[in-house]
Motif scaffolding. Structure first.
Motif, PDB file in Angstrom:
ATOM      1  N   LEU A 232       0.826  -1.209   0.000  1.00  0.00           N
ATOM      2  CA  LEU A 232       0.000   0.000   0.000  1.00  0.00           C
ATOM      3  C   LEU A 232       0.863   1.263   0.000  1.00  0.00           C
ATOM      4  CD1 LEU A 232      -2.778  -1.087   2.534  1.00  0.00           C
ATOM      5  CD2 LEU A 232      -2.974  -0.881   0.052  1.00  0.00           C
ATOM      6  N   ARG A 233       2.048   1.172   0.551  1.00  0.00           N
ATOM      7  CA  ARG A 233       2.936   2.330   0.581  1.00  0.00           C
ATOM      8  C   ARG A 233       3.535   2.632  -0.782  1.00  0.00           C
ATOM      9  NH1 ARG A 233       8.196   3.734   1.049  1.00  0.00           N
ATOM     10  NH2 ARG A 233       8.910   1.569   0.922  1.00  0.00           N
ATOM     11  N   THR A 234       3.848   1.605  -1.532  1.00  0.00           N
ATOM     12  CA  THR A 234       4.593   1.807  -2.781  1.00  0.00           C
ATOM     13  C   THR A 234       3.784   1.642  -4.058  1.00  0.00           C
ATOM     14  OG1 THR A 234       5.263  -0.527  -2.868  1.00  0.00           O
ATOM     15  CG2 THR A 234       6.708   0.990  -1.670  1.00  0.00           C
ATOM     16  N   SER A 235       2.638   0.945  -3.995  1.00  0.00           N
ATOM     17  CA  SER A 235       2.011   0.517  -5.254  1.00  0.00           C
ATOM     18  C   SER A 235       0.497   0.737  -5.301  1.00  0.00           C
ATOM     19  CB  SER A 235       2.311  -0.967  -5.500  1.00  0.00           C
ATOM     20  OG  SER A 235       3.693  -1.212  -5.519  1.00  0.00           O
ATOM     21  N   LYS A 236       0.032   1.816  -4.701  1.00  0.00           N
ATOM     22  CA  LYS A 236      -1.420   2.053  -4.671  1.00  0.00           C
ATOM     23  C   LYS A 236      -1.996   2.223  -6.074  1.00  0.00           C
ATOM     24  CE  LYS A 236      -1.187   5.543  -1.781  1.00  0.00           C
ATOM     25  NZ  LYS A 236       0.186   5.450  -1.252  1.00  0.00           N
ATOM     26  N   LEU A 237      -1.294   2.952  -6.928  1.00  0.00           N
ATOM     27  CA  LEU A 237      -1.807   3.188  -8.276  1.00  0.00           C
ATOM     28  C   LEU A 237      -1.886   1.878  -9.066  1.00  0.00           C
ATOM     29  CD1 LEU A 237      -2.768   5.170 -10.397  1.00  0.00           C
ATOM     30  CD2 LEU A 237      -0.386   5.606 -11.016  1.00  0.00           C
ATOM     31  N   ASN A 238      -0.865   1.052  -8.921  1.00  0.00           N
ATOM     32  CA  ASN A 238      -0.889  -0.254  -9.584  1.00  0.00           C
ATOM     33  C   ASN A 238      -2.098  -1.073  -9.144  1.00  0.00           C
ATOM     34  OD1 ASN A 238       1.833   0.832  -9.334  1.00  0.00           O
ATOM     35  ND2 ASN A 238       2.522  -1.040 -10.330  1.00  0.00           N
ATOM     36  N   LEU A 239      -2.363  -1.065  -7.849  1.00  0.00           N
ATOM     37  CA  LEU A 239      -3.495  -1.805  -7.317  1.00  0.00           C
ATOM     38  C   LEU A 239      -4.813  -1.314  -7.909  1.00  0.00           C
ATOM     39  CD1 LEU A 239      -2.611  -2.115  -3.516  1.00  0.00           C
ATOM     40  CD2 LEU A 239      -3.031  -4.011  -5.079  1.00  0.00           C
ATOM     41  N   LEU A 240      -5.015  -0.016  -7.902  1.00  0.00           N
ATOM     42  CA  LEU A 240      -6.284   0.552  -8.376  1.00  0.00           C
ATOM     43  C   LEU A 240      -6.506   0.270  -9.854  1.00  0.00           C
ATOM     44  CD1 LEU A 240      -6.292   3.977  -6.494  1.00  0.00           C
ATOM     45  CD2 LEU A 240      -7.749   1.993  -6.048  1.00  0.00           C
ATOM     46  N   LEU A 241      -5.478   0.472 -10.665  1.00  0.00           N
ATOM     47  CA  LEU A 241      -5.631   0.237 -12.101  1.00  0.00           C
ATOM     48  C   LEU A 241      -5.812  -1.256 -12.401  1.00  0.00           C
ATOM     49  CD1 LEU A 241      -3.044   2.757 -13.602  1.00  0.00           C
ATOM     50  CD2 LEU A 241      -5.531   2.973 -13.502  1.00  0.00           C
ATOM     51  N   PHE A 359       4.081  -5.572  -9.932  1.00  0.00           N
ATOM     52  CA  PHE A 359       4.603  -5.502  -8.569  1.00  0.00           C
ATOM     53  C   PHE A 359       6.006  -6.108  -8.456  1.00  0.00           C
ATOM     54  CE2 PHE A 359      -0.028  -6.066  -8.468  1.00  0.00           C
ATOM     55  CZ  PHE A 359      -0.393  -4.858  -7.870  1.00  0.00           C
ATOM     56  N   PRO A 360       6.846  -5.558  -7.559  1.00  0.00           N
ATOM     57  CA  PRO A 360       8.157  -6.165  -7.300  1.00  0.00           C
ATOM     58  C   PRO A 360       8.007  -7.487  -6.571  1.00  0.00           C
ATOM     59  CG  PRO A 360       7.744  -4.347  -5.776  1.00  0.00           C
ATOM     60  CD  PRO A 360       6.621  -4.332  -6.770  1.00  0.00           C
ATOM     61  N   ALA A 361       9.043  -8.320  -6.660  1.00  0.00           N
ATOM     62  CA  ALA A 361       8.943  -9.705  -6.180  1.00  0.00           C
ATOM     63  C   ALA A 361       8.671  -9.813  -4.687  1.00  0.00           C
ATOM     64  CB  ALA A 361      10.222 -10.459  -6.529  1.00  0.00           C
ATOM     65  N   ASN A 362       9.132  -8.862  -3.889  1.00  0.00           N
ATOM     66  CA  ASN A 362       8.994  -9.019  -2.438  1.00  0.00           C
ATOM     67  C   ASN A 362       7.576  -8.746  -1.928  1.00  0.00           C
ATOM     68  OD1 ASN A 362       9.124  -6.232  -2.858  1.00  0.00           O
ATOM     69  ND2 ASN A 362      10.257  -5.870  -0.945  1.00  0.00           N
ATOM     70  N   VAL A 363       6.710  -8.147  -2.762  1.00  0.00           N
ATOM     71  CA  VAL A 363       5.307  -7.969  -2.379  1.00  0.00           C
ATOM     72  C   VAL A 363       4.378  -8.478  -3.490  1.00  0.00           C
ATOM     73  CG1 VAL A 363       5.723  -6.027  -0.823  1.00  0.00           C
ATOM     74  CG2 VAL A 363       5.275  -5.589  -3.253  1.00  0.00           C
ATOM     75  N   ARG A 364       4.904  -9.276  -4.383  1.00  0.00           N
ATOM     76  CA  ARG A 364       4.142  -9.682  -5.574  1.00  0.00           C
ATOM     77  C   ARG A 364       2.971 -10.602  -5.239  1.00  0.00           C
ATOM     78  NH1 ARG A 364       8.135 -11.472  -9.697  1.00  0.00           N
ATOM     79  NH2 ARG A 364       8.374  -9.231 -10.020  1.00  0.00           N
ATOM     80  N   TYR A 365       3.162 -11.536  -4.312  1.00  0.00           N
ATOM     81  CA  TYR A 365       2.066 -12.435  -3.931  1.00  0.00           C
ATOM     82  C   TYR A 365       0.909 -11.613  -3.364  1.00  0.00           C
ATOM     83  CZ  TYR A 365       0.274 -17.079  -2.453  1.00  0.00           C
ATOM     84  OH  TYR A 365      -0.467 -18.232  -2.294  1.00  0.00           O
ATOM     85  N   SER A 366       1.227 -10.688  -2.470  1.00  0.00           N
ATOM     86  CA  SER A 366       0.194  -9.826  -1.896  1.00  0.00           C
ATOM     87  C   SER A 366      -0.438  -8.945  -2.965  1.00  0.00           C
ATOM     88  CB  SER A 366       0.788  -8.950  -0.788  1.00  0.00           C
ATOM     89  OG  SER A 366       1.278  -9.734   0.277  1.00  0.00           O
ATOM     90  N   GLY A 367       0.383  -8.440  -3.885  1.00  0.00           N
ATOM     91  CA  GLY A 367      -0.109  -7.543  -4.915  1.00  0.00           C
ATOM     92  C   GLY A 367      -1.102  -8.193  -5.856  1.00  0.00           C
ATOM     93  N   VAL A 368      -0.703  -9.330  -6.442  1.00  0.00           N
ATOM     94  CA  VAL A 368      -1.609  -9.991  -7.404  1.00  0.00           C
ATOM     95  C   VAL A 368      -2.853 -10.517  -6.693  1.00  0.00           C
ATOM     96  CG1 VAL A 368       0.272 -10.570  -8.983  1.00  0.00           C
ATOM     97  CG2 VAL A 368      -0.436 -12.242  -7.258  1.00  0.00           C
ATOM     98  N   SER A 369      -2.697 -10.967  -5.434  1.00  0.00           N
ATOM     99  CA  SER A 369      -3.848 -11.475  -4.687  1.00  0.00           C
ATOM    100  C   SER A 369      -4.852 -10.365  -4.404  1.00  0.00           C
ATOM    101  CB  SER A 369      -3.391 -12.117  -3.374  1.00  0.00           C
ATOM    102  OG  SER A 369      -2.602 -13.260  -3.615  1.00  0.00           O
ATOM    103  N   CYS A 370      -4.358  -9.194  -3.997  1.00  0.00           N
ATOM    104  CA  CYS A 370      -5.268  -8.090  -3.695  1.00  0.00           C
ATOM    105  C   CYS A 370      -5.967  -7.586  -4.952  1.00  0.00           C
ATOM    106  CB  CYS A 370      -4.506  -6.949  -3.016  1.00  0.00           C
ATOM    107  SG  CYS A 370      -4.081  -7.289  -1.298  1.00  0.00           S
ATOM    108  N   VAL A 371      -5.227  -7.454  -6.055  1.00  0.00           N
ATOM    109  CA  VAL A 371      -5.855  -7.018  -7.306  1.00  0.00           C
ATOM    110  C   VAL A 371      -6.977  -7.973  -7.683  1.00  0.00           C
ATOM    111  CG1 VAL A 371      -5.515  -6.834  -9.804  1.00  0.00           C
ATOM    112  CG2 VAL A 371      -3.901  -5.751  -8.256  1.00  0.00           C
TER     113      VAL A 371
END
Length: 439
Positions: A232-241, A359-371
């Motif tokens: 959420l700190r680094t990739s909010k725009l990626n998440l929303l789009l 998403f970068p690899a260290n938060v990628r699982y969380s990123g793709v899951s949340c999207v």
């Protein structure tokens, strides 16, 4: 000590396809049952429309639970590893599905029947919510450069394959049993079958090594302390789009793969067996098309292919329901072959690689899951409920449903275009996890 050997990508892709097929068989089995069984057995004191709405509401609850699974297992997937999270989520999913097959009905235990059904649907939601991200990352992160769209699409096969397997089992049971036998005990067989399938899936997944990308994160000791906070700190725009692009894809699958069964059987009086076979045929065509579209995205770009899929979905809405309303089983099956079999894969094929590249690899699982899972509450879980309500508001005519589909397709297309604009600014062909795309 030498590093463990890498699992061949072909084996990883096949394991992903088989594993997700079993997971989605479990999850979508509920959607099929909600349209033809649960309204009668767990909500029998309501008229047909209200009972269907309540059954689809419990269907939606599974999608509401999926973000919880995505956050929890995204955390462990980014901290401990993709493989561990996958094994645990498969066990959770299988247990929930198997227990649904053992549930007493409303006539036996009254209000406790729907309460327990809801609780087990939540268990299903948590399981599949944590599973999808790990499954697609196992393939994408093992895949060589230039083939991530193709190999990343293999776990995606699990969605139409799981739907085909589930509707196929129900079609077989429906055609071989009387209506009384099917409602009394036949529907349970499909859920109890999950127990054997999960054992097979667990064995397959235990044969695959951890991904190179996660191993690199471990070696650098670069794991995020709390992945969801870092995300959420680094990739909010990626998440929303990403969530915006997901709307058309989720609505497409649940319109043609789930809602179509209830619509054709309840509103058009098409036989249950014919409706199930129509969806099964559409899903069967979709299976080989997903890796085809994934490979095309490696050649022409994820965004172009995904955007094409959103356009095709929007344009097909009015014609598809008009063809449904002919009441012809053959015409309905042919319509589903085009909408679910051919068009849907243009979005679902490149999706895994598209989201992984956000998403970068260290938060990628969380990123793709949340999207996938957060947007899935609206894009997938509420779709049958929304469409049923719009159908009632439209006096039984499908025009309001078609307007809704077109509007959501436009939303997804706009999200795809915005990602493309941001990619152009950094000179990237695909959305990369770089500061310009992070907010």
């Amino acid at each position: 000590m030498p590093a463990p050997a890498q699992t061949p990508i072909s084996k990883v892709a096949l394991a992903g396809a088989i594993g997700t097929t079993i997971e989605w068989y479990d999850f979508f089995l509920y959607g099929t049952a909600a349209g033809i069984v649960f309204d009668k057995l767990f909500f029998p004191r309501f008229d047909s429309l209200v009972g269907t709405l309540l059954a689809f509401a419990t269907f939606a609850i599974g999608f509401v639970a999926r973000p919880l699974g995505g956050v929890v297992f995204g955390h462990f997937g980014d901290r401990v590893g993709r493989k561990t999270a996958l094994v645990v989520t498969m066990f959770i999913m299988g247990a929930g599905t198997f227990l649904i097959g053992l549930l007493p009905t409303y006539d036996s235990i009254g209000i406790w029947a729907p309460v327990l059904l809801i609780l087990l649907r939540i268990v299903q939601g948590v399981g599949v919510g944590g599973e999808w991200g790990g499954a697609v990352l196992m393939s994408v992160e093992h895949a060589p450069e230039g083939r991530k769209g193709y190999y990343g699409s293999w776990p995606q096969i699990g969605v139409p394959a799981g739907l085909m397997l589930g509707t196929g089992v129900y079609a077989l049971l429906s055609s071989s049993l009387s209506s009384a036998q099917f409602l009394d005990w036949g529907w349970r067989i499909a859920f109890l079958l999950s127990g054997a399938l999960v054992i097979i899936g667990l064995y397959i997944r235990l044969q695959v090594y951890e991904t190179p990308a996660f191993k690199a994160v471990q070696e650098k000791q670069d794991q995020a302390r709390i992945p969801i906070v870092e995300l959420l700190r680094t990739s909010k725009l990626n998440l929303l789009l990403g969530m915006g692009t997901r709307m058309a894809e989720g609505i497409a699958f649940n319109t043609w793969g789930v809602f179509a069964i209830a619509y054709t059987t309840t509103e058009l009086n098409v036989s249950r067996t014919h409706a199930l076979i129509g969806v099964m045929v559409g899903a069967a065509v979709c299976i080989p098309m997903i890796p085809v579209w994934g490979a095309i995205s490696d050649r022409f770009g994820r965004l172009r292919v995904f955007g094409l899929g959103t356009v095709l979905f929007g344009l097909s809405a009015f014609p598809a329901f008009a063809l449904f309303n002919t009441g012809s089983s053959l015409v309905i099956a042919g319509t589903l072959v085009v909408t679910l079999g051919l068009f849907y894969g243009a979005m679902y094929g490149p999706q895994a690689a598209l989201y992984a590249e956000l998403f970068p690899a260290n938060v990628r699982y969380s990123g793709v899951s949340c999207v996938y899972q957060v947007s899935g509450v609206f894009a997938s879980g509420l779709t049958p409920l929304i469409l049923t309500s719009l159908l009632a508001s439209g006096g039984g005519r499908p025009w309001l449903m078609s307007v809704y589909i077109v509007a959501m397709s436009v939303l997804s297309l706009v999200s795809v275009i915005l990602i493309a604009v941001l990619c152009r600014r950094i000179g990237a062909q695909t959305p990369q996890p770089v500061p310009v795309l992070q907010s």
